[in-house]
Design an enzyme around this catalytic site. Structure first.
Site, PDB file in Angstrom:
ATOM      1  N   LYS A  11       8.355  11.011  72.790  1.00 37.32           N
ATOM      2  CA  LYS A  11       8.570  10.316  74.070  1.00 37.32           C
ATOM      3  C   LYS A  11       7.439  10.624  75.059  1.00 37.32           C
ATOM      4  O   LYS A  11       7.011   9.764  75.841  1.00 37.32           O
ATOM      5  CB  LYS A  11       9.924  10.720  74.667  1.00 37.32           C
ATOM      6  CG  LYS A  11      10.234  10.103  76.013  1.00 37.32           C
ATOM      7  CD  LYS A  11      10.368   8.600  75.908  1.00 37.32           C
ATOM      8  CE  LYS A  11      10.624   7.843  77.168  1.00 37.32           C
ATOM      9  NZ  LYS A  11      10.799   8.469  78.414  1.00 37.32           N
ATOM     10  N   GLU A  65       2.246   4.347  77.933  1.00 32.99           N
ATOM     11  CA  GLU A  65       2.779   3.507  79.023  1.00 32.99           C
ATOM     12  C   GLU A  65       1.836   3.556  80.245  1.00 32.99           C
ATOM     13  O   GLU A  65       1.532   2.525  80.848  1.00 32.99           O
ATOM     14  CB  GLU A  65       4.160   4.059  79.360  1.00 32.99           C
ATOM     15  CG  GLU A  65       4.974   3.330  80.384  1.00 32.99           C
ATOM     16  CD  GLU A  65       6.341   4.038  80.544  1.00 32.99           C
ATOM     17  OE1 GLU A  65       7.132   4.046  79.588  1.00 32.99           O
ATOM     18  OE2 GLU A  65       6.600   4.597  81.624  1.00 32.99           O
TER      19      GLU A  65
HETATM   20  O1  LIG Z   1      10.412   7.365  80.534  1.00 32.11           O
HETATM   21  C1  LIG Z   1      10.385   6.414  81.293  1.00 32.11           C
HETATM   22  C2  LIG Z   1      10.040   5.057  80.824  1.00 32.11           C
HETATM   23  O2  LIG Z   1       9.628   5.040  79.489  1.00 32.11           O
HETATM   24  C3  LIG Z   1      10.726   6.678  82.698  1.00 32.11           C
HETATM   25  O3  LIG Z   1      10.810   5.551  83.469  1.00 32.11           O
HETATM   26  C4  LIG Z   1       9.790   7.672  83.282  1.00 32.11           C
HETATM   27  O4  LIG Z   1      10.341   8.232  84.427  1.00 32.11           O
HETATM   28  C5  LIG Z   1       8.453   7.106  83.626  1.00 32.11           C
HETATM   29  O5  LIG Z   1       7.535   8.141  83.920  1.00 32.11           O
HETATM   30  P1  LIG Z   1       6.857   8.303  85.347  1.00 32.11           P
HETATM   31  O6  LIG Z   1       7.974   8.581  86.328  1.00 32.11           O
HETATM   32  O7  LIG Z   1       5.914   9.473  85.214  1.00 32.11           O
HETATM   33  O8  LIG Z   1       6.171   6.997  85.666  1.00 32.11           O
END
Ligand SMILES: O=C(CO)[C@H](O)[C@H](O)COP(=O)(O)O
Length: 303
Positions: free
Chosen positions: A176, A183
């Site tokens: 993850k 992401e």
């Molecule tokens: O795991 C996630 C999506 O996949 C969550 O939305 C996560 O909080 C996103 O990370 P960040 O707050 O650092 O943008």
């Protein structure tokens, strides 16, 4: 490693700790799938079924399974500590939050000393998971993972993808963590591309250009769809401040990549962009501007 795809595993009774955006939606999806869920949250306004961890444990029959969906760090540590005291040998705890994978070993060891199992699950798809299912990345022993398979099968999206048993303790949260790094990189690339389109005098309709890429383009994706949707509502994103938070996983991924000797420039730049966005009038740029003035007589902008 191990790809999981078995279906039709029946239903279970499970405890859910944490009924916020993620836990509440997961409990709803599980109930809709025929499982019995006993929900607990520290907030009395959460729609909880029981008002204490003790009551939650009492409402489940041994051997119990409890899914913990609370913020990573202190809240998760404290919840797992308390469960260690309350649960019996043979019970199983699932940490579905964004715990750093290096913490999983300690949690698993402390619980194992009391005969309690731990499965770590990285969970994606945010507020869309209730309807569309969650991509689940799972770490733990084969035996423990098999015990919660009916739950995993209901939470995952329909179809063959969306669930992987990535390895032993910590592997789910590790997968993850890398997912979230990717992401960041994808979001940053979309953001930079749109900023250039919007700044150009030649492009009359940057939002429509983004929209047009949703079909038949190499970069079509769910994130692009979401960007197109946001721009449809507000092409200049006037209602959004140009600052974005980061909550840790990508930072951890980059630290691990450095140790492994794997360069991650795109993802690292995306993290820096978010961190920079949080700092107003950064000292680093004050120093750069002061040095330009000092060596070259270049004018500085005042506050
Ligand atoms: O795991 C996630 C999506 O996949 C969550 O939305 C996560 O909080 C996103 O990370 P960040 O707050 O650092 O943008």
């Amino acid at each position: 490693m191990r790809q999981t795809s078995r279906k039709g595993c029946g239903t279970m009774k499970i405890g859910m700790i944490g009924l916020g955006r993620m836990g509440k939606n997961m409990a709803d999806r599980l109930r809709a799938g025929g499982h019995q869920v006993v929900g607990y949250d520290i907030s009395p306004n959460s729609g909880r079924d029981v008002d204490s961890l003790q009551a939650l444990v009492g409402a489940l029959e041994a051997p119990r399974a409890i899914w913990v969906m609370v913020p990573a760090g202190g809240p998760t540590d404290s919840t797992l500590d308390q469960l260690g005291d309350l649960l019996d040998r043979g019970d199983l705890v699932v940490d579905g939050g964004n715990t750093r994978y290096t913490q999983d070993q300690g949690h698993a060891k402390a619980l194992a000393a009391r005969g309690i199992g731990l499965v770590d699950v990285g969970t994606s798809n945010g507020i869309w998971g209730r309807q569309d299912g969650y991509a689940l990345m799972v770490g733990g022993s084969d035996e423990d993972v098999e015990r919660i398979r009916p739950i995993l099968e209901t939470l995952k999206p329909a179809g063959d993808s969306g669930l992987v048993h990535a390895g032993g303790t910590g592997a789910g949260h590790y997968a993850k963590m890398v997912h979230n790094g990717i992401e960041y990189g994808m979001m940053q690339a979309l953001a930079e591309g749109y900023a250039v389109l919007e700044a150009s005098d030649l492009i009359e309709n940057p939002d429509e250009v983004i929209d047009s890429w949703r079909k038949g383009s190499v970069i079509q994706s769910w994130l692009l769809d979401l960007l197109a949707q946001s721009l449809r509502q507000d092409p200049h994103l006037a209602h959004v401040a140009g600052r974005a938070e980061e909550t840790g996983e990508t930072k951890w991924m980059i630290a691990d990549a450095l140790e492994l000797g794997v360069p991650t420039p795109a993802i690292t730049t995306a993290l820096y962009a978010r961190q920079s966005s949080q700092i107003q009038d950064p000292m680093t740029m004050k120093v750069v501007a002061a040095l330009r003035e000092a060596f070259g007589g270049h004018p500085v902008q005042s506050e």
